[in-house]
Scaffold this motif. Structure first.
Motif, short mmCIF file in Angstrom:
data_model
loop_
_atom_site.label_atom_id
_atom_site.label_comp_id
_atom_site.label_asym_id
_atom_site.label_seq_id
_atom_site.Cartn_x
_atom_site.Cartn_y
_atom_site.Cartn_z
N ALA A 205 0.68 -1.15 -0.33
CA ALA A 205 0.02 -0.10 0.02
C ALA A 205 0.98 1.19 0.23
N LEU A 206 1.95 1.23 0.72
CA LEU A 206 2.91 2.30 0.69
C LEU A 206 3.40 2.45 -0.44
N PHE A 207 3.99 1.45 -1.22
CA PHE A 207 4.37 1.48 -2.77
C PHE A 207 3.25 2.00 -3.66
N ALA A 208 2.09 1.74 -3.35
CA ALA A 208 1.07 2.36 -4.36
C ALA A 208 1.03 3.75 -4.11
N LEU A 209 1.04 4.09 -2.75
CA LEU A 209 0.76 5.68 -2.41
C LEU A 209 2.03 6.29 -3.10
N GLY A 210 3.37 5.77 -2.91
CA GLY A 210 4.23 6.64 -3.55
C GLY A 210 4.12 6.68 -5.07
N LEU A 211 3.63 5.62 -5.86
CA LEU A 211 3.47 5.80 -7.24
C LEU A 211 2.51 6.58 -7.54
N ARG A 212 1.30 6.91 -6.82
CA ARG A 212 0.32 7.76 -7.12
C ARG A 212 0.54 9.15 -6.91
N LEU A 213 1.58 9.25 -5.81
CA LEU A 213 1.84 10.67 -5.36
C LEU A 213 2.66 11.12 -6.69
N LEU A 214 3.58 10.21 -7.29
CA LEU A 214 4.42 10.66 -8.37
C LEU A 214 3.88 10.90 -9.73
N THR A 215 2.47 10.58 -9.94
CA THR A 215 1.77 10.87 -10.99
C THR A 215 0.59 11.77 -10.85
N LEU A 216 0.28 12.35 -11.84
CA LEU A 216 -0.91 13.35 -11.83
C LEU A 216 -2.20 12.72 -12.44
N PRO A 217 -3.42 13.27 -11.82
CA PRO A 217 -4.67 12.65 -12.35
C PRO A 217 -4.56 12.87 -13.92
N VAL A 218 -5.17 11.96 -14.70
CA VAL A 218 -5.38 11.86 -16.06
C VAL A 218 -6.66 13.17 -16.28
N ARG A 219 -6.40 14.03 -17.22
CA ARG A 219 -7.32 15.04 -17.56
C ARG A 219 -8.09 14.58 -18.89
N ALA A 220 -9.24 13.97 -18.61
CA ALA A 220 -9.89 13.50 -19.40
C ALA A 220 -10.68 14.49 -20.36
N ALA A 221 -11.03 15.79 -19.78
CA ALA A 221 -11.74 16.88 -20.39
C ALA A 221 -10.53 17.18 -21.48
N ALA A 222 -9.46 17.28 -21.31
CA ALA A 222 -8.21 17.70 -22.31
C ALA A 222 -8.23 16.69 -23.32
N ALA A 223 -8.40 15.30 -22.89
CA ALA A 223 -8.32 14.49 -23.91
C ALA A 223 -9.33 14.30 -24.84
N GLU A 224 -10.50 14.65 -24.21
CA GLU A 224 -11.68 14.86 -25.60
C GLU A 224 -11.43 15.78 -26.19
N ALA A 225 -11.01 17.06 -25.75
CA ALA A 225 -10.99 18.28 -26.59
C ALA A 225 -9.78 18.13 -27.66
N ASP A 226 -8.70 17.38 -27.28
CA ASP A 226 -7.76 17.16 -28.17
C ASP A 226 -7.76 16.10 -29.08
N ASP A 227 -7.92 16.27 -30.34
CA ASP A 227 -8.36 15.20 -31.41
C ASP A 227 -6.97 14.45 -31.80
N THR A 228 -5.68 15.10 -31.41
CA THR A 228 -4.41 14.54 -32.21
C THR A 228 -4.04 13.15 -31.29
#
Length: 91
Positions: free
Chosen positions: A26-49
């Motif tokens: 769980a500590l390992f998963a928390l460490g990985l989660r802290l090092l990544t940012l949430p995915v921005r789904a709205a930006a992905a939908e607006a960007d067709d590239t």
């Protein structure tokens, strides 16, 4: 029957098993989660590239990076301590 089972030793084994078996992953998963940012789904939908692929924002802030590295360092320390205990012939 309670004379056969050492309840204190059983409690210690269960506690260490929970800490090592569930706490370190769980500590390992928390460490990985802290090092990544949430995915921005709205930006992905607006960007067709990217053909609908999710985009990730900039690098995480200093606090998240320090927290993530601290969690991962604690995982490495727990693994090293366990290996040292086993190599030393600990029972």
């Amino acid at each position: 029957m309670s004379g056969i089972i050492e309840w204190g030793a059983l409690g210690q084994v269960v506690l260490v098993g929970l800490l090592v078996g569930a706490g370190v992953p769980a500590l390992f998963a928390l460490g990985l989660r802290l090092l990544t940012l949430p995915v921005r789904a709205a930006a992905a939908e607006a960007d067709d590239t990217h053909d609908g692929a999710a985009t990730v924002g900039a690098a995480p802030g200093l606090g998240r990076r320090l927290g993530g590295y601290l969690c991962l360092a604690l995982c490495v320390a727990a693994i090293a301590t366990g290996l040292a205990f086993l190599v030393s012939g600990g029972h």
